[in-house]
Scaffold this active site. Sequence first.
Site, PDB file in Angstrom:
ATOM      1  N   ARG A 125       0.852  -1.180   0.000  1.00  0.00           N
ATOM      2  CA  ARG A 125       0.000   0.000   0.000  1.00  0.00           C
ATOM      3  C   ARG A 125       0.885   1.226   0.000  1.00  0.00           C
ATOM      4  O   ARG A 125       1.699   1.392   0.898  1.00  0.00           O
ATOM      5  CB  ARG A 125      -0.844  -0.060   1.274  1.00  0.00           C
ATOM      6  CG  ARG A 125      -2.153   0.607   1.174  1.00  0.00           C
ATOM      7  CD  ARG A 125      -2.970   0.296   2.378  1.00  0.00           C
ATOM      8  NE  ARG A 125      -2.380   0.722   3.637  1.00  0.00           N
ATOM      9  CZ  ARG A 125      -3.079   1.092   4.683  1.00  0.00           C
ATOM     10  NH1 ARG A 125      -4.398   1.084   4.617  1.00  0.00           N
ATOM     11  NH2 ARG A 125      -2.516   1.449   5.801  1.00  0.00           N
ATOM     12  N   THR A 181      -0.773   7.595  -0.861  1.00  0.00           N
ATOM     13  CA  THR A 181      -2.069   7.537  -1.553  1.00  0.00           C
ATOM     14  C   THR A 181      -2.963   6.439  -1.001  1.00  0.00           C
ATOM     15  O   THR A 181      -4.167   6.419  -1.258  1.00  0.00           O
ATOM     16  CB  THR A 181      -1.859   7.250  -3.050  1.00  0.00           C
ATOM     17  OG1 THR A 181      -1.283   5.931  -3.170  1.00  0.00           O
ATOM     18  CG2 THR A 181      -0.932   8.268  -3.689  1.00  0.00           C
ATOM     19  N   ASP A 214       0.898  -2.677  12.354  1.00  0.00           N
ATOM     20  CA  ASP A 214       1.295  -3.117  11.012  1.00  0.00           C
ATOM     21  C   ASP A 214       1.583  -4.617  11.050  1.00  0.00           C
ATOM     22  O   ASP A 214       2.571  -5.067  11.640  1.00  0.00           O
ATOM     23  CB  ASP A 214       2.547  -2.345  10.572  1.00  0.00           C
ATOM     24  CG  ASP A 214       2.877  -2.619   9.109  1.00  0.00           C
ATOM     25  OD1 ASP A 214       3.046  -3.803   8.744  1.00  0.00           O
ATOM     26  OD2 ASP A 214       2.958  -1.662   8.327  1.00  0.00           O
ATOM     27  N   ASP A 217       5.048  -5.866   9.562  1.00  0.00           N
ATOM     28  CA  ASP A 217       6.188  -5.530  10.419  1.00  0.00           C
ATOM     29  C   ASP A 217       6.207  -6.391  11.677  1.00  0.00           C
ATOM     30  O   ASP A 217       7.264  -6.848  12.114  1.00  0.00           O
ATOM     31  CB  ASP A 217       6.145  -4.043  10.802  1.00  0.00           C
ATOM     32  CG  ASP A 217       6.612  -3.150   9.661  1.00  0.00           C
ATOM     33  OD1 ASP A 217       7.328  -3.652   8.783  1.00  0.00           O
ATOM     34  OD2 ASP A 217       6.258  -1.965   9.666  1.00  0.00           O
TER      35      ASP A 217
HETATM   36  C1  PRP Z   1      -0.995  -4.342   4.687  1.00  0.00           C
HETATM   37  C2  PRP Z   1      -1.881  -5.552   4.883  1.00  0.00           C
HETATM   38  C3  PRP Z   1      -2.749  -5.510   3.651  1.00  0.00           C
HETATM   39  C4  PRP Z   1      -2.933  -4.035   3.434  1.00  0.00           C
HETATM   40  C5  PRP Z   1      -4.282  -3.644   3.951  1.00  0.00           C
HETATM   41  O1  PRP Z   1       0.025  -4.608   3.807  1.00  0.00           O
HETATM   42  O2  PRP Z   1      -1.166  -6.756   5.029  1.00  0.00           O
HETATM   43  O3  PRP Z   1      -2.169  -6.130   2.526  1.00  0.00           O
HETATM   44  O4  PRP Z   1      -1.912  -3.376   4.174  1.00  0.00           O
HETATM   45  O5  PRP Z   1      -4.554  -2.336   3.660  1.00  0.00           O
HETATM   46  P1  PRP Z   1      -5.702  -1.911   2.630  1.00  0.00           P
HETATM   47  O6  PRP Z   1      -6.902  -2.738   2.948  1.00  0.00           O
HETATM   48  O7  PRP Z   1      -5.915  -0.457   2.943  1.00  0.00           O
HETATM   49  O8  PRP Z   1      -5.208  -2.117   1.241  1.00  0.00           O
HETATM   50  P2  PRP Z   1       1.150  -3.528   3.476  1.00  0.00           P
HETATM   51  O9  PRP Z   1       0.707  -2.646   2.346  1.00  0.00           O
HETATM   52  O10 PRP Z   1       1.548  -2.836   4.732  1.00  0.00           O
HETATM   53  O11 PRP Z   1       2.324  -4.417   2.907  1.00  0.00           O
HETATM   54  P3  PRP Z   1       3.228  -5.483   3.655  1.00  0.00           P
HETATM   55  O12 PRP Z   1       2.356  -6.663   4.010  1.00  0.00           O
HETATM   56  O13 PRP Z   1       4.251  -5.835   2.638  1.00  0.00           O
HETATM   57  O14 PRP Z   1       3.807  -4.838   4.872  1.00  0.00           O
HETATM   58  N1  URA Z   2      -2.118  -2.704   7.217  1.00  0.00           N
HETATM   59  C1  URA Z   2      -1.746  -3.168   8.422  1.00  0.00           C
HETATM   60  O1  URA Z   2      -0.809  -3.963   8.557  1.00  0.00           O
HETATM   61  N2  URA Z   2      -2.433  -2.725   9.497  1.00  0.00           N
HETATM   62  C2  URA Z   2      -3.451  -1.866   9.391  1.00  0.00           C
HETATM   63  O2  URA Z   2      -4.045  -1.506  10.423  1.00  0.00           O
HETATM   64  C3  URA Z   2      -3.815  -1.396   8.123  1.00  0.00           C
HETATM   65  C4  URA Z   2      -3.134  -1.837   7.033  1.00  0.00           C
END
Ligand code: PRP
Ligand code: URA
Length: 210
Positions: free
Chosen positions: A105, A109, A201, A204
Amino acid sequence: MKGKVHVFDHPLIQHKLGMMRDKNTGTKDFRELLDEISMLMVFETTRNLPTEEVNIETPLGWTKTRMLSGMPIGIIPILRAGLGMVDGIQRLIPNAKVGHIGLYRDPDTLQPVEYYCKLPADSEHRYLYVLDPMLATGGSASAAISFIKQRNCTNISLVSIIAAPEGIERVQKEHPDVNIYVAACDEKLNEHGYIVPGLGDAGDRLFGTK
Ligand code: PRP
Ligand code: URA
């Protein structure tokens, strides 16, 4: 018609989710809890899979029993955090094939950015479960489901751990045919698109990157 939303209120799942939410839970425990919750959720997500009657010979004689029939299963984690749900599900469905969709994400944006997509070659002949612990704005899950549909797949469910109302609404609007399974539906998103109270997160915390 909207896809159904199933919220898991089982005490074991809620207990483990509470531990995951705790900011003092470290990476090792977080990973194990996500794995365990994902395994527990499989019972409900697969409840309506078709079965057929088969004859089995036990050591004492023949009996009729029911076994899975119909299409096999595919699980598709959204990278990164969805990876933490794969092992628990595969422990109960060892023959499930695994596809991967890489999305992150954009922090400004909040739009999903795709960087990887590799699905099983026969995905359109499988029941597919898209895995991502967090359903926040719904942008990532909805985009992932769109990629999968471009490959002519139709039997798709979304399995998340925590959802925001906004995410559920978006997936229901853009993919009304998809059933959504979650362990909790939280209050709201904050101004950065994080689920409140959520668990922070997920990627993370799972991989210890912060
Ligand atoms: C997080 C999570 C989802 C997304 C959710 O991933 O694991 O994939 O955000 O957010 P949304 O519903 O608003 O799209 P992230 O983009 O942080 O990537 P990552 O898993 O690589 O850390
Ligand atoms: N992605 C995450 O990992 N946590 C949130 O709360 C939203 C998006």
